[in-house]
Design a protein around this motif. Structure first.
Motif, PDB file in Angstrom:
ATOM      1  N   LYS A  40      -8.316  -6.257   4.993  1.00 31.22           N
ATOM      2  CA  LYS A  40      -8.844  -4.763   4.249  1.00 31.22           C
ATOM      3  C   LYS A  40      -9.242  -5.488   3.284  1.00 31.22           C
ATOM      4  O   LYS A  40      -8.777  -6.473   2.129  1.00 31.22           O
ATOM      5  N   ILE A  41     -10.391  -5.091   2.578  1.00 33.16           N
ATOM      6  CA  ILE A  41     -10.739  -5.474   1.107  1.00 33.16           C
ATOM      7  C   ILE A  41     -10.298  -4.125   0.432  1.00 33.16           C
ATOM      8  O   ILE A  41      -9.875  -2.902   0.392  1.00 33.16           O
ATOM      9  N   PHE A  89      -9.719  -9.668  -0.707  1.00 29.93           N
ATOM     10  CA  PHE A  89      -9.281  -8.813   0.774  1.00 29.93           C
ATOM     11  C   PHE A  89      -7.843  -9.127   1.593  1.00 29.93           C
ATOM     12  O   PHE A  89      -7.893 -10.377   0.612  1.00 29.93           O
ATOM     13  N   ARG A 100     -13.575  -1.341   5.383  1.00 31.81           N
ATOM     14  CA  ARG A 100     -14.068  -1.458   4.169  1.00 31.81           C
ATOM     15  C   ARG A 100     -13.437   0.151   4.141  1.00 31.81           C
ATOM     16  O   ARG A 100     -13.355   0.422   2.856  1.00 31.81           O
TER      17      ARG A 100
END
Length: 122
Positions: free
Chosen positions: A4-5, A60, A122
């Motif tokens: 997960k950014i 991330f 994103r």
């Protein structure tokens, strides 16, 4: 594996003490040893008492809670990025790991990870 950014800019600092750290920041990592006091925080919240500061990091996280019996997750990611000449700064929490990468290498890192089968949220 899903990554997960985190959509914000980070700074990595060495600070004099904890007195000026903004703990309301959603992401605030503190490391204390007998030699230094380090802080990773949102760039706009770098404290005035930072002795040294390196701006320009993006990050991330590895999604989900990682059981302590899992082996090699961070090692695989860091090796893959190192093989592509991308340096990292890693932070581990009780639940998971965060990988910080300089902004100028971030998109390349994401592409490398996607090509290796990582799912990028994103």
């Amino acid at each position: 594996m899903e990554l997960k950014i985190i959509n914000r800019k980070f700074s990595i600092c060495k600070v004099e003490d904890l007195s000026q750290i903004d703990y309301s920041d959603e992401f605030c990592f503190i490391g204390k040893t007998d030699e230094e006091l380090s802080l990773v925080c949102s760039t706009e919240l770098v404290p005035q008492n930072a002795i040294e500061c390196d701006n320009g990091w993006k990050t991330f996280r590895i999604q989900g809670v990682l059981d302590f019996s899992l082996i090699g997750i961070l090692s695989k990611i860091s090796t893959l990025l190192a093989d592509n000449k991308i340096g990292i700064f890693a932070v581990s929490t009780y639940n998971t790991d965060y990988i910080l990468i300089k902004e100028e290498n971030f998109e390349k890192a994401i592409n490398v990870l996607e090509c290796d089968g990582y799912i990028i949220n994103r």
